[in-house]
Scaffold this motif. Structure first.
Motif, PDB file in Angstrom:
ATOM      1  N   GLU A  63      -5.008  15.847 -14.569  1.00 46.33           N
ATOM      2  CA  GLU A  63      -4.020  15.616 -13.518  1.00 46.33           C
ATOM      3  C   GLU A  63      -4.609  15.916 -12.142  1.00 46.33           C
ATOM      4  O   GLU A  63      -4.379  15.186 -11.177  1.00 46.33           O
ATOM      5  CB  GLU A  63      -2.794  16.485 -13.783  1.00 46.33           C
ATOM      6  CG  GLU A  63      -1.648  16.217 -12.811  1.00 46.33           C
ATOM      7  CD  GLU A  63      -0.416  17.034 -13.153  1.00 46.33           C
ATOM      8  OE1 GLU A  63       0.536  16.999 -12.349  1.00 46.33           O
ATOM      9  OE2 GLU A  63      -0.414  17.695 -14.207  1.00 46.33           O
ATOM     10  N   ALA A  64      -5.398  17.013 -12.098  1.00 41.00           N
ATOM     11  CA  ALA A  64      -6.038  17.363 -10.823  1.00 41.00           C
ATOM     12  C   ALA A  64      -7.035  16.287 -10.407  1.00 41.00           C
ATOM     13  O   ALA A  64      -7.122  15.918  -9.223  1.00 41.00           O
ATOM     14  CB  ALA A  64      -6.732  18.721 -10.943  1.00 41.00           C
ATOM     15  N   SER A  65      -7.800  15.767 -11.387  1.00 38.83           N
ATOM     16  CA  SER A  65      -8.769  14.703 -11.085  1.00 38.83           C
ATOM     17  C   SER A  65      -8.054  13.461 -10.574  1.00 38.83           C
ATOM     18  O   SER A  65      -8.486  12.825  -9.610  1.00 38.83           O
ATOM     19  CB  SER A  65      -9.591  14.373 -12.335  1.00 38.83           C
ATOM     20  OG  SER A  65     -10.350  15.511 -12.749  1.00 38.83           O
ATOM     21  N   LYS A  66      -6.932  13.107 -11.262  1.00 40.05           N
ATOM     22  CA  LYS A  66      -6.176  11.941 -10.817  1.00 40.05           C
ATOM     23  C   LYS A  66      -5.601  12.162  -9.421  1.00 40.05           C
ATOM     24  O   LYS A  66      -5.611  11.248  -8.582  1.00 40.05           O
ATOM     25  CB  LYS A  66      -5.053  11.655 -11.813  1.00 40.05           C
ATOM     26  CG  LYS A  66      -5.538  11.158 -13.174  1.00 40.05           C
ATOM     27  CD  LYS A  66      -4.371  10.910 -14.108  1.00 40.05           C
ATOM     28  CE  LYS A  66      -4.848  10.419 -15.475  1.00 40.05           C
ATOM     29  NZ  LYS A  66      -3.711  10.203 -16.407  1.00 40.05           N
ATOM     30  N   ALA A  69      -8.398  11.788  -6.951  1.00 42.42           N
ATOM     31  CA  ALA A  69      -8.761  10.373  -6.768  1.00 42.42           C
ATOM     32  C   ALA A  69      -7.701   9.657  -5.952  1.00 42.42           C
ATOM     33  O   ALA A  69      -8.017   8.848  -5.069  1.00 42.42           O
ATOM     34  CB  ALA A  69      -8.936   9.710  -8.129  1.00 42.42           C
ATOM     35  N   SER A  70      -6.419   9.955  -6.248  1.00 41.94           N
ATOM     36  CA  SER A  70      -5.335   9.343  -5.500  1.00 41.94           C
ATOM     37  C   SER A  70      -5.381   9.768  -4.030  1.00 41.94           C
ATOM     38  O   SER A  70      -5.163   8.955  -3.132  1.00 41.94           O
ATOM     39  CB  SER A  70      -4.000   9.729  -6.124  1.00 41.94           C
ATOM     40  OG  SER A  70      -2.922   9.208  -5.388  1.00 41.94           O
ATOM     41  N   TYR A  71      -5.678  11.038  -3.805  1.00 37.34           N
ATOM     42  CA  TYR A  71      -5.780  11.550  -2.429  1.00 37.34           C
ATOM     43  C   TYR A  71      -6.907  10.853  -1.668  1.00 37.34           C
ATOM     44  O   TYR A  71      -6.727  10.430  -0.515  1.00 37.34           O
ATOM     45  CB  TYR A  71      -6.010  13.056  -2.477  1.00 37.34           C
ATOM     46  CG  TYR A  71      -6.294  13.658  -1.117  1.00 37.34           C
ATOM     47  CD1 TYR A  71      -5.271  13.847  -0.197  1.00 37.34           C
ATOM     48  CD2 TYR A  71      -7.593  14.050  -0.777  1.00 37.34           C
ATOM     49  CE1 TYR A  71      -5.535  14.403   1.053  1.00 37.34           C
ATOM     50  CE2 TYR A  71      -7.856  14.599   0.464  1.00 37.34           C
ATOM     51  CZ  TYR A  71      -6.827  14.778   1.377  1.00 37.34           C
ATOM     52  OH  TYR A  71      -7.091  15.309   2.605  1.00 37.34           O
ATOM     53  N   ARG A  72      -8.045  10.727  -2.327  1.00 35.29           N
ATOM     54  CA  ARG A  72      -9.172  10.054  -1.690  1.00 35.29           C
ATOM     55  C   ARG A  72      -8.840   8.597  -1.387  1.00 35.29           C
ATOM     56  O   ARG A  72      -9.184   8.064  -0.327  1.00 35.29           O
ATOM     57  CB  ARG A  72     -10.405  10.145  -2.573  1.00 35.29           C
ATOM     58  CG  ARG A  72     -11.003  11.558  -2.640  1.00 35.29           C
ATOM     59  CD  ARG A  72     -12.153  11.614  -3.625  1.00 35.29           C
ATOM     60  NE  ARG A  72     -12.777  12.941  -3.629  1.00 35.29           N
ATOM     61  CZ  ARG A  72     -13.720  13.319  -4.500  1.00 35.29           C
ATOM     62  NH1 ARG A  72     -14.125  12.457  -5.451  1.00 35.29           N
ATOM     63  NH2 ARG A  72     -14.243  14.535  -4.432  1.00 35.29           N
ATOM     64  N   GLN A  73      -8.145   7.926  -2.326  1.00 33.92           N
ATOM     65  CA  GLN A  73      -7.757   6.534  -2.107  1.00 33.92           C
ATOM     66  C   GLN A  73      -6.792   6.426  -0.929  1.00 33.92           C
ATOM     67  O   GLN A  73      -6.895   5.516  -0.106  1.00 33.92           O
ATOM     68  CB  GLN A  73      -7.105   5.970  -3.373  1.00 33.92           C
ATOM     69  CG  GLN A  73      -6.735   4.491  -3.250  1.00 33.92           C
ATOM     70  CD  GLN A  73      -6.136   3.949  -4.529  1.00 33.92           C
ATOM     71  OE1 GLN A  73      -6.031   4.664  -5.515  1.00 33.92           O
ATOM     72  NE2 GLN A  73      -5.756   2.683  -4.506  1.00 33.92           N
ATOM     73  N   MET A  74      -5.858   7.388  -0.881  1.00 27.31           N
ATOM     74  CA  MET A  74      -4.902   7.383   0.229  1.00 27.31           C
ATOM     75  C   MET A  74      -5.607   7.612   1.558  1.00 27.31           C
ATOM     76  O   MET A  74      -5.254   6.993   2.573  1.00 27.31           O
ATOM     77  CB  MET A  74      -3.830   8.450   0.000  1.00 27.31           C
ATOM     78  CG  MET A  74      -2.893   8.135  -1.175  1.00 27.31           C
ATOM     79  SD  MET A  74      -1.717   9.470  -1.515  1.00 27.31           S
ATOM     80  CE  MET A  74      -0.764   9.451   0.009  1.00 27.31           C
TER      81      MET A  74
END
Length: 260
Positions: A63-66, A69-74
Motif C-alpha cells: 500500500e505504501a509503495s502504491k 507511486a501515486s504521489y509521484r504520478q500526481m
C-alpha cells in the motif's frame, strides 16, 4: 509356617509400591504431555500471529509503495499541468492582444469603408466616361463590363474588397488595351469587317473581301473610307494574328488639337 505371611505381606507391599510408582510415573508423563501440548499450542499461536503480522507488513508495504507511486504520478501530472497552464496563459495573452489589434483594425476598416465606397463610385464614373470618349473598339464588351460593375456596386452581399478588386481589374484591362495590338470582327454600316486596334491611338477596319478599308475619325466620331491604308491594314492583320513577325505599319492617327 510362621514365615509365609511376611513373604506375602512383603509381596503385597512390593506390588502396591510398584503400582503407586507406576501411577506417579503415569501422572508425571501426563503432566509433561500437557505441558508440551500447551507449549506447542502457544508456539503455534505465536507462529500464526507472526505470519499474520508478516502479511499485514507486506500489505502495508504494498500500500505504501502504491501510495508513493501515486504521489509521484500526481507530482508529475501537477508539473505537466503547470507547464500546460503557463502555455495556455501565454496563448490567452496573445489572443487578447490579437483581439485588441483586430478591434482597432475593424474600426479603421469601418472608417475606410465609408471613405472608399464614394471613391469607388467616382472611379467607376470616371472609367465609364473615359470609355465613352475613347475610340469605339470592343464597344459591347466594354459597356457590359461597366454595367456589371455598376450592378455589383449596389449589391450588399458583395464585400467592399471584392468590389474594389473588380474595379481595379477593369482599370488594368483598359490600361492593357493601350499597349497591345488586336484584331477582331464586327460591323460597320451593316458590313462584317475585321477591326485592327493599335493601342488606343488607331482603330481601322477592312471588309472581309478586302475591297474597303477605313478608319475611325476621333474628331468627327465617324468612320472614314480610305483605301490608301489597304496594304498597311493587311500587314497589320497578319501581325495581330501572329502570322507575321512584328514590323512597322502605317496607321491612321488623329492629330490632337491645341487647347487654348
Amino acid at each position: 509356617m510362621s514365615q509365609k505371611p511376611k513373604i506375602f505381606i512383603r509381596t503385597v507391599l512390593s506390588t502396591a509400591c510398584a503400582s503407586w510408582m507406576l501411577m506417579v510415573a503415569q501422572g508425571s508423563l501426563a503432566a509433561d504431555a500437557a505441558t508440551v501440548n500447551g507449549t506447542v499450542s502457544e508456539q503455534t499461536k505465536t507462529e500464526v500471529a507472526a505470519i499474520d503480522s508478516q502479511k499485514k507488513v507486506v500489505a502495508l508495504d504494498d500500500e505504501a509503495s502504491k501510495s508513493l507511486a501515486s504521489y509521484r504520478q500526481m507530482i508529475t501530472e501537477a508539473q505537466s499541468l503547470k507547464g500546460y497552464n503557463e502555455q495556455i496563459d501565454q496563448q490567452v495573452k496573445s489572443q487578447k492582444d490579437q483581439i485588441a489589434d483586430m478591434t482597432g483594425q475593424l474600426a479603421v476598416i469601418e472608417t475606410t469603408s465609408r471613405e472608399v465606397l464614394p471613391l469607388m463610385d467616382k472611379m467607376l464614373a470616371a472609367l465609364s466616361g473615359f470609355i465613352g470618349l475613347d475610340i469605339p473598339f470592343l464597344p459591347t464588351e466594354r459597356k457590359n463590363r461597366i454595367a456589371s460593375l455598376q450592378s455589383m456596386m449596389a449589391r450588399a452581399d458583395v464585400s467592399t474588397s471584392e468590389k474594389y478588386r473588380r474595379l481595379v481589374e477593369a482599370y488594368q484591362i483598359e490600361v492593357e488595351y493601350g499597349r497591345t495590338i488586336e484584331v477582331y470582327q464586327g460591323k460597320v454600316d451593316d458590313k462584317t469587317v475585321d477591326f485592327l486596334r493599335t493601342g488606343r491611338v488607331s482603330l481601322m477596319y477592312q471588309t472581309l473581301d478586302a475591297k474597303e478599308t477605313g478608319y475611325w475619325n476621333a474628331e468627327t466620331k465617324k468612320w472614314v473610307i480610305d483605301n490608301s491604308f489597304k496594304e498597311s491594314m493587311e500587314k497589320g492583320l497578319k501581325i495581330a494574328k501572329k502570322q507575321m513577325a512584328p514590323d512597322f505599319i502605317e496607321v491612321a492617327i488623329h492629330t490632337p488639337l491645341e487647347v487654348k
